[in-house]
Motif scaffolding. Structure first.
Motif, PDB file in Angstrom:
ATOM      1  N   ALA A   1       0.828  -1.213   0.000  1.00 40.03           N
ATOM      2  CA  ALA A   1       0.000   0.000   0.000  1.00 40.03           C
ATOM      3  C   ALA A   1       0.862   1.263   0.000  1.00 40.03           C
ATOM      4  CB  ALA A   1      -0.939  -0.005   1.208  1.00 40.03           C
ATOM      5  N   MET A   2       1.936   1.264   0.777  1.00 42.17           N
ATOM      6  CA  MET A   2       2.793   2.459   0.835  1.00 42.17           C
ATOM      7  C   MET A   2       3.585   2.642  -0.464  1.00 42.17           C
ATOM      8  SD  MET A   2       4.109   2.755   4.740  1.00 42.17           S
ATOM      9  CE  MET A   2       2.906   2.967   6.059  1.00 42.17           C
ATOM     10  N   ALA A   3       3.971   1.547  -1.091  1.00 41.08           N
ATOM     11  CA  ALA A   3       4.655   1.656  -2.385  1.00 41.08           C
ATOM     12  C   ALA A   3       3.715   2.273  -3.417  1.00 41.08           C
ATOM     13  CB  ALA A   3       5.133   0.286  -2.843  1.00 41.08           C
ATOM     14  N   LEU A   4       2.457   1.841  -3.421  1.00 47.13           N
ATOM     15  CA  LEU A   4       1.484   2.385  -4.367  1.00 47.13           C
ATOM     16  C   LEU A   4       1.151   3.841  -4.025  1.00 47.13           C
ATOM     17  CD1 LEU A   4      -0.930  -0.646  -4.872  1.00 47.13           C
ATOM     18  CD2 LEU A   4       0.820   0.216  -6.436  1.00 47.13           C
ATOM     19  N   GLU A   5       1.079   4.161  -2.744  1.00 48.40           N
ATOM     20  CA  GLU A   5       0.836   5.555  -2.356  1.00 48.40           C
ATOM     21  C   GLU A   5       1.991   6.443  -2.813  1.00 48.40           C
ATOM     22  OE1 GLU A   5      -0.061   8.364   1.563  1.00 48.40           O
ATOM     23  OE2 GLU A   5       0.866   6.405   1.813  1.00 48.40           O
ATOM     24  N   THR A   6       3.220   5.929  -2.709  1.00 48.76           N
ATOM     25  CA  THR A   6       4.384   6.681  -3.178  1.00 48.76           C
ATOM     26  C   THR A   6       4.310   6.907  -4.677  1.00 48.76           C
ATOM     27  OG1 THR A   6       5.755   5.778  -1.403  1.00 48.76           O
ATOM     28  CG2 THR A   6       6.907   6.663  -3.300  1.00 48.76           C
ATOM     29  N   LEU A   7       3.917   5.882  -5.407  1.00 49.42           N
ATOM     30  CA  LEU A   7       3.740   6.006  -6.861  1.00 49.42           C
ATOM     31  C   LEU A   7       2.663   7.042  -7.168  1.00 49.42           C
ATOM     32  CD1 LEU A   7       4.997   4.621  -9.347  1.00 49.42           C
ATOM     33  CD2 LEU A   7       3.102   2.996  -9.297  1.00 49.42           C
ATOM     34  N   CYS A   8       1.598   7.036  -6.377  1.00 47.89           N
ATOM     35  CA  CYS A   8       0.514   8.009  -6.533  1.00 47.89           C
ATOM     36  C   CYS A   8       1.022   9.421  -6.275  1.00 47.89           C
ATOM     37  CB  CYS A   8      -0.624   7.666  -5.577  1.00 47.89           C
ATOM     38  SG  CYS A   8      -2.067   8.744  -5.680  1.00 47.89           S
ATOM     39  N   LEU A   9       1.812   9.594  -5.216  1.00 53.71           N
ATOM     40  CA  LEU A   9       2.357  10.906  -4.864  1.00 53.71           C
ATOM     41  C   LEU A   9       3.257  11.435  -5.983  1.00 53.71           C
ATOM     42  CD1 LEU A   9       2.629  13.054  -2.579  1.00 53.71           C
ATOM     43  CD2 LEU A   9       4.612  11.742  -1.767  1.00 53.71           C
TER      44      LEU A   9
ATOM     45  N   ALA B   1      13.090   5.965  -3.352  1.00 60.92           N
ATOM     46  CA  ALA B   1      11.972   6.405  -4.190  1.00 60.92           C
ATOM     47  C   ALA B   1      11.008   7.278  -3.400  1.00 60.92           C
ATOM     48  CB  ALA B   1      11.233   5.189  -4.757  1.00 60.92           C
ATOM     49  N   GLY B   2      10.730   6.895  -2.155  1.00 56.81           N
ATOM     50  CA  GLY B   2       9.817   7.666  -1.321  1.00 56.81           C
ATOM     51  C   GLY B   2      10.362   9.036  -0.984  1.00 56.81           C
ATOM     52  N   CYS B   3      11.659   9.111  -0.696  1.00 59.01           N
ATOM     53  CA  CYS B   3      12.289  10.399  -0.394  1.00 59.01           C
ATOM     54  C   CYS B   3      12.177  11.333  -1.593  1.00 59.01           C
ATOM     55  CB  CYS B   3      13.748  10.181  -0.007  1.00 59.01           C
ATOM     56  SG  CYS B   3      14.649  11.706   0.346  1.00 59.01           S
ATOM     57  N   MET B   4      12.467  10.822  -2.789  1.00 59.41           N
ATOM     58  CA  MET B   4      12.414  11.649  -3.995  1.00 59.41           C
ATOM     59  C   MET B   4      10.990  12.066  -4.333  1.00 59.41           C
ATOM     60  SD  MET B   4      15.288   9.987  -6.485  1.00 59.41           S
ATOM     61  CE  MET B   4      17.020  10.008  -6.003  1.00 59.41           C
ATOM     62  N   ALA B   5      10.037  11.156  -4.174  1.00 54.86           N
ATOM     63  CA  ALA B   5       8.638  11.510  -4.436  1.00 54.86           C
ATOM     64  C   ALA B   5       8.148  12.570  -3.463  1.00 54.86           C
ATOM     65  CB  ALA B   5       7.752  10.270  -4.349  1.00 54.86           C
ATOM     66  N   SER B   6       8.558  12.465  -2.207  1.00 57.95           N
ATOM     67  CA  SER B   6       8.153  13.439  -1.197  1.00 57.95           C
ATOM     68  C   SER B   6       8.763  14.811  -1.480  1.00 57.95           C
ATOM     69  CB  SER B   6       8.572  12.954   0.195  1.00 57.95           C
ATOM     70  OG  SER B   6       7.930  11.735   0.521  1.00 57.95           O
TER      71      SER B   6
END
Length: 382
Positions: A189-197, A245-250
């Protein structure tokens, strides 16, 4: 495309076992800290991973970890009073979104003299913020890099955006080992949320070449993490790829703007305490399909960068395959694929759509949307 203004803030330290060096990192900000900590860290035996390095460096601290399902204004008032009584030099916030958001609010308002609700209702802080160090335990935390912080208003259960000082977070320590306690479902779920962000930042009216660059690299790394590397050259562990990936998306979302999935998941979560990641994951396929009607080139590009669709698939076909892939991942992980599976009625979601229409994020969505438009979108995913 919006003008690009670049300020280097905060300092970011990302890598395995970086938490063991936090005592060294925080010394420049003071010697007495309030640690705002998610109580789950003690339950999974991770609290000492933070506290021991501080003790070894003779850092004085005390801990607040009394959080419920949401970090609302009542909680922030308690933490503010504790921080002021403790005469601290800074805040260390460790945990997921609710804890980090509370830490941001306390650091921002520590030196203010007015009532908390003045700022909840839109007032802007005029004093300097307390130094804030963030230690996320999830892969995505866009608001620690932004100039607003979501906070749940205890009076109404509505999400509000608290305005904060620029560069509020002085240091982000991102240790991928902290995410290893998450379940497989939470990870998906968090991977998909990151992709969404990342997609939201790419589609936003505030997108810049800098945010685009971060999004494209984030999506590439997440593609490797979720689908495996196509070569033997990339041997980085999955949890590190996801944290990168999450850091860069954020960072991209803070430089550009969050979008539809983040907006609605914040509002639904504040009202009904359903996981933000789960809501964003469910909404993502519908967001892709909606964006495919007016920004098909951008959707297609991310689909190719992530290797979700073949290189010879283009246009509407690529967008359809992108959305199908997300739904297949949800099914494979036994996660809900429709909002109605979350035991929330359509009438309740109408209330969340009204809340969303009042937040400033609605002004930077890829296309103009009213509360009615937001509710129509929710119905598609219901």
């Amino acid at each position: 495309m919006a003008d690009f203004i670049f300020r280097i803030s905060p300092n970011i330290v990302l890598g395995p076992y970086t938490l063991s060096r936090i005592g060294q990192f925080v010394r420049e900000y003071g010697s007495r800290f309030l640690i705002v900590m998610d109580p789950i860290l003690k339950e999974v035996n991770l609290a000492d991973k933070l506290l021991e390095p501080l003790s070894e460096r003779k850092i004085d601290y005390f801990v607040f970890n009394e959080f419920g399902e949401n970090a609302d204004t009542k909680t922030v008032e308690r933490v503010l009073a504790l921080a002021r009584d403790g005469h601290i030099h800074g805040i260390i916030a460790t945990g997921g979104s609710k804890v980090l958001n509370a830490g941001c609010a306390v650091a921002s308002l520590y030196n203010e003299n007015h009532d908390l609700y003045d700022y909840v209702d839109g007032a802007v802080p005029t004093t300097g913020a307390l130094p804030l160090v963030c230690v996320p335990t999830t892969i995505r935390e866009p608001f620690i890099y932004a100039s607003v912080t979501p906070i749940v208003d205890s009076r109404s259960r509505q999400i509000k955006l608290l305005k904060t000082q620029n560069g509020l977070c002085k240091l982000a320590v991102i240790d991928p080992n902290l995410t290893l306690t998450l379940t497989d479902n939470q990870n998906t779920a968090m991977a998909l949320e990151t992709l969404c962000l990342a997609l939201e930042a790419y589609l936003s009216q505030k997108a810049t070449f800098f945010s685009d660059m971060l999004v494209e690299k984030s999506v590439e790394l997440m593609g490797y993490a979720m689908g495996g590397s196509p070569t033997l050259e990339i041997t980085t562990p999955e949890e590190i790829l996801k944290s990168q990936a999450g850091c860069m998306a954020s960072l991209a979302a803070a430089s550009s703007a969050p979008g539809l999935g983040t907006l609605l998941s914040l509002c639904i979560n504040s009202r009904f305490t359903v996981s933000r990641s789960l809501i964003a994951s469910i909404l993502l396929p519908s967001i892709i399909e909606d964006a495919g009607k007016f920004k098909i080139e951008r959707v297609e590009k991310l689909a190719h960068i992530s290797r979700i669709v073949p290189s010879d698939m283009h246009g509407e076909e690529a967008a359809v395959r992108f959305a199908e892939y997300i739904r297949e991942l949800l099914a494979k992980a036994n996660l809900p694929s429709r909002l109605k599976e979350l035991s929330i009625s359509i009438e309740q979601l109408a209330l969340a759509a009204e809340d969303a229409g009042q937040l400033e994020f609605v002004n930077t969505l890829p296309r103009s949307m009213t509360s009615d438009d937001l509710f129509d979108f929710i119905k598609l995913a219901y």
